[in-house]
Enzyme design. Sequence first.
Site, PDB file in Angstrom:
ATOM      1  N   GLY A  15       0.825  -1.214   0.000  1.00 31.47           N
ATOM      2  CA  GLY A  15       0.000   0.000   0.000  1.00 31.47           C
ATOM      3  C   GLY A  15       0.852   1.254   0.000  1.00 31.47           C
ATOM      4  N   VAL A 132      -1.389   1.045  12.898  1.00 28.79           N
ATOM      5  CA  VAL A 132      -1.511   2.272  12.108  1.00 28.79           C
ATOM      6  C   VAL A 132      -2.889   2.318  11.431  1.00 28.79           C
ATOM      7  CG1 VAL A 132      -0.568   3.522  10.110  1.00 28.79           C
ATOM      8  CG2 VAL A 132       0.979   2.376  11.711  1.00 28.79           C
ATOM      9  N   ASP A 162      -0.338  12.789  15.013  1.00 29.18           N
ATOM     10  CA  ASP A 162      -1.003  13.941  15.653  1.00 29.18           C
ATOM     11  C   ASP A 162       0.033  14.746  16.457  1.00 29.18           C
ATOM     12  OD1 ASP A 162      -3.929  12.929  15.170  1.00 29.18           O
ATOM     13  OD2 ASP A 162      -2.852  11.258  16.036  1.00 29.18           O
ATOM     14  N   HIS A 190      -6.978   8.876  18.030  1.00 32.05           N
ATOM     15  CA  HIS A 190      -6.521   9.423  16.740  1.00 32.05           C
ATOM     16  C   HIS A 190      -7.771   9.745  15.925  1.00 32.05           C
ATOM     17  CE1 HIS A 190      -4.418  10.096  13.043  1.00 32.05           C
ATOM     18  NE2 HIS A 190      -4.980   9.056  12.463  1.00 32.05           N
TER      19      HIS A 190
HETATM   20  N1  LIG Z   1      -2.866   6.160  12.536  1.00 30.67           N
HETATM   21  C1  LIG Z   1      -2.530   7.062  11.625  1.00 30.67           C
HETATM   22  O1  LIG Z   1      -2.031   8.154  11.996  1.00 30.67           O
HETATM   23  C2  LIG Z   1      -2.736   6.816  10.158  1.00 30.67           C
HETATM   24  C3  LIG Z   1      -2.204   7.708   9.225  1.00 30.67           C
HETATM   25  C4  LIG Z   1      -2.414   7.484   7.868  1.00 30.67           C
HETATM   26  C5  LIG Z   1      -3.140   6.373   7.463  1.00 30.67           C
HETATM   27  N2  LIG Z   1      -3.634   5.515   8.382  1.00 30.67           N
HETATM   28  C6  LIG Z   1      -4.379   4.318   7.979  1.00 30.67           C
HETATM   29  O2  LIG Z   1      -3.462   3.331   7.498  1.00 30.67           O
HETATM   30  C7  LIG Z   1      -4.174   2.406   6.678  1.00 30.67           C
HETATM   31  C8  LIG Z   1      -3.410   2.144   5.382  1.00 30.67           C
HETATM   32  O3  LIG Z   1      -3.358   3.320   4.606  1.00 30.67           O
HETATM   33  P1  LIG Z   1      -2.717   3.310   3.143  1.00 30.67           P
HETATM   34  O4  LIG Z   1      -2.814   4.705   2.660  1.00 30.67           O
HETATM   35  O5  LIG Z   1      -1.401   2.612   3.124  1.00 30.67           O
HETATM   36  O6  LIG Z   1      -3.797   2.425   2.355  1.00 30.67           O
HETATM   37  P2  LIG Z   1      -3.624   1.648   0.971  1.00 30.67           P
HETATM   38  O7  LIG Z   1      -4.990   1.299   0.516  1.00 30.67           O
HETATM   39  O8  LIG Z   1      -2.704   2.377   0.057  1.00 30.67           O
HETATM   40  O9  LIG Z   1      -2.865   0.332   1.408  1.00 30.67           O
HETATM   41  C9  LIG Z   1      -3.431  -0.586   2.282  1.00 30.67           C
HETATM   42  C10 LIG Z   1      -2.882  -1.948   1.904  1.00 30.67           C
HETATM   43  O10 LIG Z   1      -3.313  -2.866   2.891  1.00 30.67           O
HETATM   44  C11 LIG Z   1      -3.617  -4.079   2.247  1.00 30.67           C
HETATM   45  N3  LIG Z   1      -4.491  -4.855   3.116  1.00 30.67           N
HETATM   46  C12 LIG Z   1      -5.831  -4.730   3.307  1.00 30.67           C
HETATM   47  N4  LIG Z   1      -6.266  -5.651   4.160  1.00 30.67           N
HETATM   48  C13 LIG Z   1      -5.185  -6.349   4.568  1.00 30.67           C
HETATM   49  C14 LIG Z   1      -4.997  -7.452   5.436  1.00 30.67           C
HETATM   50  N5  LIG Z   1      -6.028  -8.018   6.086  1.00 30.67           N
HETATM   51  N6  LIG Z   1      -3.747  -7.932   5.606  1.00 30.67           N
HETATM   52  C15 LIG Z   1      -2.705  -7.394   4.947  1.00 30.67           C
HETATM   53  N7  LIG Z   1      -2.813  -6.359   4.070  1.00 30.67           N
HETATM   54  C16 LIG Z   1      -4.050  -5.851   3.907  1.00 30.67           C
HETATM   55  C17 LIG Z   1      -4.255  -3.667   0.923  1.00 30.67           C
HETATM   56  O11 LIG Z   1      -4.193  -4.704  -0.033  1.00 30.67           O
HETATM   57  C18 LIG Z   1      -3.388  -2.459   0.553  1.00 30.67           C
HETATM   58  O12 LIG Z   1      -2.280  -2.824  -0.263  1.00 30.67           O
HETATM   59  C19 LIG Z   1      -5.568   3.010   6.486  1.00 30.67           C
HETATM   60  O13 LIG Z   1      -6.470   2.405   7.397  1.00 30.67           O
HETATM   61  C20 LIG Z   1      -5.351   4.466   6.836  1.00 30.67           C
HETATM   62  O14 LIG Z   1      -6.546   5.095   7.237  1.00 30.67           O
HETATM   63  C21 LIG Z   1      -3.444   5.720   9.714  1.00 30.67           C
HETATM   64  O1  LIG Z   2      -7.175  10.886   8.249  1.00 36.79           O
HETATM   65  C1  LIG Z   2      -7.053   9.767   7.770  1.00 36.79           C
HETATM   66  O2  LIG Z   2      -8.019   9.068   7.431  1.00 36.79           O
HETATM   67  C2  LIG Z   2      -5.663   9.218   7.554  1.00 36.79           C
HETATM   68  C3  LIG Z   2      -4.824   9.370   8.766  1.00 36.79           C
HETATM   69  O3  LIG Z   2      -5.428   8.831   9.905  1.00 36.79           O
HETATM   70  C4  LIG Z   2      -4.397  10.791   9.008  1.00 36.79           C
HETATM   71  O4  LIG Z   2      -4.592  11.299  10.115  1.00 36.79           O
HETATM   72  O5  LIG Z   2      -3.832  11.415   8.079  1.00 36.79           O
END
Ligand SMILES: NC(=O)c1ccc[n+]([C@@H]2O[C@H](COP(=O)([O-])OP(=O)(O)OC[C@H]3O[C@@H](n4cnc5c(N)ncnc54)[C@H](O)[C@@H]3O)[C@@H](O)[C@H]2O)c1
Ligand SMILES: O=C(O)C[C@H](O)C(=O)O
Length: 328
Positions: A15, A132, A162, A190
């Site tokens: 991802g 995450v 954050d 978050h």
């Molecule tokens: N906590 C934070 O501060 C924060 C910040 C940014 C994004 N995020 C979250 O992180 C996550 C990923 O974001 P991204 O932009 O990389 O998304 P993305 O869609 O680009 O990538 C996610 C990847 O996870 C894979 N995936 C889905 N289910 C899975 C599973 N059960 N096992 C293994 N792989 C799996 C998908 O195939 C995909 O390749 C999202 O939930 C997003 O909201 C959290």
């Molecule tokens: O806001 C989102 O959905 C992605 C991530 O958690 C962020 O804070 O950037």
Amino acid sequence: MSKKPVRVAVTGAAGQIGYALLFRIASGEMLGKDQPVILQLLEIPDEKAQKALKGVMMELDDCAFPLLAGMEAHSDPMTAFKDTDYALLVGSRPRGPGMERAELLAVNGAIFTAQGKALDKVASRNVKVLVVGNPANTNAYIAMKSAPSLPRENFTAMLRLDHNRALSQVAAKAKVAVADIEKLTVWGNHSPTMYADYRFATVGGKAVKDLINDQAWNADVFLPTVGKRGAAIIEARGLSSAASAANAAIDHMRDWALGTNGKWVTMGVPSNGDYGIPKDVMFGFPVTTANGKYEIVKGLEIDAFSQDRINKTLKELQDEQAGVAHLV
Ligand SMILES: NC(=O)c1ccc[n+]([C@@H]2O[C@H](COP(=O)([O-])OP(=O)(O)OC[C@H]3O[C@@H](n4cnc5c(N)ncnc54)[C@H](O)[C@@H]3O)[C@@H](O)[C@H]2O)c1
Ligand SMILES: O=C(O)C[C@H](O)C(=O)O
């Protein structure tokens, strides 16, 4: 003598966050420039995702990282998490424009039951887990509850993005360098209810709140800006934050593994009843870390404004927890 390699599992490895994360782990930015790593990469059992993962691994190969001691592709958490020392649970669906992160629980929650169970069975007993994938706190709570044989303190959620966002906003407002700010923290979830708190922050011994001296800015500009930053990035980029999220994950794991030398950072960790937060709620707290362990900063005064904000973010987390009772 060179160190023994450690195992680092990363889910969602193909991802966008994965792409911004893996190269930095392999180059030693997370665990140190003397620590070899074996990457255990998990993607869904889907031809396109697995093919994309192979492509990322080809690029990792092409970097010839001296610290990359091995690399594996997996489609099953039971093999991906085998003996792993670190697990970065990124894989899950991101939100799109107009959604709140909590809406993702319905699609993402079950991932963390399965992955918590797999960690419970096959990971190192000392595994350090960072969730995450959103909503990160409640997903971390689900994973922790699904892994009863692992210590609960091994499970954490990412509040560091954050924290870093708050640092940048405060630095700009107070006209000071980010690197000089100490003792800032973010309490709670978050989500837009998080409470970024600079009441204790200092720069060169001076109180940041005196430098800023603007409670209206705190309540009406700072907190909404940090709380809604994720949505603002989705709006601007058409995709959720990736490089800054990967950077925060590196910061979180590096500080947990290597220590903060007494400096405060923010981690989402299971409460032990601290500051009136019920046990097990996965809550953002100020922590210091040393010898691979974190400790919540104790004894901070909570004024009426702060208590109100903490109550709101706690209520949201408790509602999310109630909504996933069937998963834990
Ligand atoms: N906590 C934070 O501060 C924060 C910040 C940014 C994004 N995020 C979250 O992180 C996550 C990923 O974001 P991204 O932009 O990389 O998304 P993305 O869609 O680009 O990538 C996610 C990847 O996870 C894979 N995936 C889905 N289910 C899975 C599973 N059960 N096992 C293994 N792989 C799996 C998908 O195939 C995909 O390749 C999202 O939930 C997003 O909201 C959290
Ligand atoms: O806001 C989102 O959905 C992605 C991530 O958690 C962020 O804070 O950037």
